[in-house]
Structures are given as C-alpha cells and as structure tokens.
Motif scaffolding. Structure first.
Motif, PDB file in Angstrom:
ATOM      1  N   GLU A 176       0.820  -1.221   0.000  1.00 25.02           N
ATOM      2  CA  GLU A 176       0.000   0.000   0.000  1.00 25.02           C
ATOM      3  C   GLU A 176       0.855   1.274   0.000  1.00 25.02           C
ATOM      4  OE1 GLU A 176      -2.486  -3.324   1.504  1.00 25.02           O
ATOM      5  OE2 GLU A 176      -0.471  -2.574   1.976  1.00 25.02           O
ATOM      6  N   GLN A 177       1.882   1.316   0.827  1.00 19.80           N
ATOM      7  CA  GLN A 177       2.712   2.527   0.896  1.00 19.80           C
ATOM      8  C   GLN A 177       3.477   2.735  -0.399  1.00 19.80           C
ATOM      9  OE1 GLN A 177       2.643   4.833   3.457  1.00 19.80           O
ATOM     10  NE2 GLN A 177       3.768   6.020   1.927  1.00 19.80           N
ATOM     11  N   LEU A 180       1.072   4.189  -2.836  1.00 19.36           N
ATOM     12  CA  LEU A 180       0.821   5.599  -2.552  1.00 19.36           C
ATOM     13  C   LEU A 180       1.981   6.471  -3.019  1.00 19.36           C
ATOM     14  CD1 LEU A 180      -1.005   7.727  -1.292  1.00 19.36           C
ATOM     15  CD2 LEU A 180       0.046   7.230   0.927  1.00 19.36           C
ATOM     16  N   ASN A 181       3.197   6.024  -2.772  1.00 16.64           N
ATOM     17  CA  ASN A 181       4.369   6.787  -3.218  1.00 16.64           C
ATOM     18  C   ASN A 181       4.409   6.884  -4.738  1.00 16.64           C
ATOM     19  OD1 ASN A 181       5.244   7.154  -0.580  1.00 16.64           O
ATOM     20  ND2 ASN A 181       6.591   5.368  -0.605  1.00 16.64           N
ATOM     21  N   LEU A 183       1.882   6.719  -6.770  1.00 14.54           N
ATOM     22  CA  LEU A 183       0.790   7.596  -7.196  1.00 14.54           C
ATOM     23  C   LEU A 183       1.192   9.059  -7.050  1.00 14.54           C
ATOM     24  CD1 LEU A 183      -2.183   7.831  -8.109  1.00 14.54           C
ATOM     25  CD2 LEU A 183      -2.840   7.830  -5.703  1.00 14.54           C
ATOM     26  N   TYR A 184       1.832   9.390  -5.944  1.00 16.17           N
ATOM     27  CA  TYR A 184       2.268  10.777  -5.744  1.00 16.17           C
ATOM     28  C   TYR A 184       3.318  11.170  -6.783  1.00 16.17           C
ATOM     29  CZ  TYR A 184       3.413  15.121  -3.373  1.00 16.17           C
ATOM     30  OH  TYR A 184       3.596  16.447  -3.077  1.00 16.17           O
ATOM     31  N   ARG A 198       3.096  15.204   0.259  1.00 15.89           N
ATOM     32  CA  ARG A 198       3.118  13.752   0.172  1.00 15.89           C
ATOM     33  C   ARG A 198       2.442  13.109   1.382  1.00 15.89           C
ATOM     34  NH1 ARG A 198       6.304  10.090  -2.795  1.00 15.89           N
ATOM     35  NH2 ARG A 198       7.441  11.861  -3.676  1.00 15.89           N
ATOM     36  N   GLN A 202      -3.786  10.414   0.479  1.00 15.20           N
ATOM     37  CA  GLN A 202      -4.220   9.078   0.863  1.00 15.20           C
ATOM     38  C   GLN A 202      -4.699   8.320  -0.376  1.00 15.20           C
ATOM     39  OE1 GLN A 202      -3.969   7.951   4.080  1.00 15.20           O
ATOM     40  NE2 GLN A 202      -3.052   9.931   4.613  1.00 15.20           N
ATOM     41  N   LEU A 203      -4.645   7.001  -0.310  1.00 17.89           N
ATOM     42  CA  LEU A 203      -5.204   6.191  -1.393  1.00 17.89           C
ATOM     43  C   LEU A 203      -6.719   6.274  -1.350  1.00 17.89           C
ATOM     44  CD1 LEU A 203      -2.971   2.979  -1.225  1.00 17.89           C
ATOM     45  CD2 LEU A 203      -2.941   4.729  -3.013  1.00 17.89           C
ATOM     46  N   SER A 204      -7.318   6.378  -2.501  1.00  9.59           N
ATOM     47  CA  SER A 204      -8.778   6.408  -2.588  1.00  9.59           C
ATOM     48  C   SER A 204      -9.300   5.031  -2.977  1.00  9.59           C
ATOM     49  CB  SER A 204      -9.228   7.445  -3.623  1.00  9.59           C
ATOM     50  OG  SER A 204     -10.627   7.389  -3.815  1.00  9.59           O
ATOM     51  N   TYR A 218     -11.133  11.298  -6.250  1.00 12.11           N
ATOM     52  CA  TYR A 218     -11.272  11.927  -4.935  1.00 12.11           C
ATOM     53  C   TYR A 218     -12.498  12.844  -4.903  1.00 12.11           C
ATOM     54  CZ  TYR A 218      -6.618  10.123  -4.034  1.00 12.11           C
ATOM     55  OH  TYR A 218      -5.558   9.276  -3.846  1.00 12.11           O
TER      56      TYR A 218
END
Length: 258
Positions: A176-177, A180-181, A183-184, A198, A202-204, A218
């Motif tokens: 998950e992390q 997220l990274n 995606l950012y 950053r 959050q993940l949607s 979002y």
C-alpha cells in the motif's frame, strides 16, 4: 493347424477395427484452444441499459419540507449485478421506497414548502474480460443552499468470482505505501500546484481502470476546489506490475530491450 489359423483371423480383424475406431488424442494446441473457448464462454459480455426505478414516494415530505427523488439504475444480463445496485439505492434513500404517508409540513400560511432534490443515476462504463466497471452518479440540492453537491462512485466487479472489488482486494499485500508513493510521484506536478504534500495524500478506494492506468478518484473539496470538480489521479499500468495482483491487471505488451 489350419482351423486354429482360421479362428485367429476374425480376432485380428476385430482388434484392427477397434484400434482404428479409437479417438485420436487432442494435440496441445487443440487442448489450449478448447480451454480458451470454455474460459471465454464462462465470462459473459455485459449488456446493460439505464432504466428508471419506480418509487413509492417520488416526492417525500417531512415537517421541514419536501425532497424530490429521481433514481435510474441498470438493467443488464447479470441479475446479481442488478440486485447489487437495487440494494444500494434502497439503502441510500429508503424514504423514497417507503409506503408511509408524507408528514404535514410546517410552513407559514401562503408560503411554499422548501423543496430539495436528490437524484441517482447508475450506468455501465466498461468491461475488460473478467472485470467490469459501473458508475453511480448522485446529485443532491438542499433548499436554500448556494449550489448542489454531486459525486461519482466507480464500482468494479470481478465477474469470474461474482463479487465487488475493493482496493484491498487488488493490491499486493503490504504494497500500500509503495502504491501511494508511486501515485504521488506520477502526479507530483499537479499535487505541488495544489499544495498537496506527500504526507497528506491518501489512497482512494474509489477507482476505475482507465485506458493508460488505474485512476484514483477523490471527492469534491478533498484535493481541489469545487470549481475544479472531483480530482482524478492516474497511475500507469507499467508502474503497477509489482503493486497490483497479476490477475487484476490487463495484459501489457513486452518490448525488446534496446
């Protein structure tokens, strides 16, 4: 000796006939083709149209005022999907399906009651073999508000296992992390322009399969202003090979190393 030889002739012929009648084993190519055909037949091609839902109370009133409801859902060739959406709309707006009479409205003499609006539209978006995406579009307007609020939720289904897919179902355990990274990093320019740090992203769980990657959606105001609408951040499929389970990723072309 002659009699024994004559007796052996029909037995030998019968054996030859039985051998000739035995079915030839299917080749590996034929077996693979049959397996592919059987697999494709198991996954239906979705056919869906939008239909209005008959409501018991298209206009429901309580002491504060009235709300007009309009709901449209999908009528498809998969009953379990149709049932899923009907359950959703009934839970979201139970008063529109209630048989109880409307309450008396408390208004000043001669004044019109406050009138709010609520509408829900469900539509089929796309299908990628054993994954299908639908969208639930909602709009609400409360009487006296400056503007209405809208939302679009994407619902993804695993057609093979007949279930809805949440984000946790498709992400590799413990990734998950990293997701997220990634995606950012893929949307850093837009996020910087909107002062989204950053640590704040959050993940949607609201996502869909786009043409070039998975799109994370979002709500209004979460990452941008109302005027900019709902934010969509895309993470390319090429960045997801170790983050999303293989069965939930589309097949990607393999290019030769340069």
């Amino acid at each position: 000796m002659n009699q024994q030889w004559l007796w052996a002739v029909p037995v030998s012929c019968a054996a030859l006939l039985m051998t000739a009648c035995q079915e030839r084993p299917a080749s590996k190519t034929e077996q693979a083709a049959a397996a592919t055909q059987e697999k494709s037949e198991a996954i239906p091609l979705i056919q869906a149209k939008v239909v209005p839902v008959k409501l018991s109370k298209p206009e429901a009133c309580d002491a504060e005022g009235c709300t007009q409801y309009e709901i449209q859902t999908v009528n498809s060739n998969l009953k379990w999907i149709d049932d899923y959406f009907m359950d959703r709309v009934k839970k979201a707006d139970p008063i529109a399906f209630s048989s109880a009479p409307n309450e008396k409205i408390n208004t000043a003499e001669g004044a019109s009651p406050d009138l709010s609006q609520s509408s829900t539209y469900i539509r089929f978006v796309s299908q990628q073999y054993d994954r299908a995406t639908f969208a639930i579009q909602t709009y609400t307007y409360s009487s006296g508000a400056a503007h209405g609020m809208y939302h679009q939720e994407f619902v993804n289904f695993d057609l093979k296992n007949k279930k809805r897919l949440a984000l946790q179902d498709i992400v590799v355990k413990g990734a998950e992390q990293q997701l997220l990274n990634a995606l950012y990093d893929s949307n850093s320019l837009w996020l910087d322009q909107h002062s989204v740090e950053r640590s704040k992203l959050q993940l949607s769980d609201n996502f869909y399969y786009g043409a070039n990657g998975i799109v994370f959606v979002y709500p209004l105001y979460e990452l941008a202003s109302y005027a900019e609408g709902m934010t969509e951040l895309t993470l390319p499929y090429s960045s997801l090979t170790k983050l999303i389970k293989a069965e939930y990723l589309p097949s990607l072309p393999k290019y030769p190393n340069s």
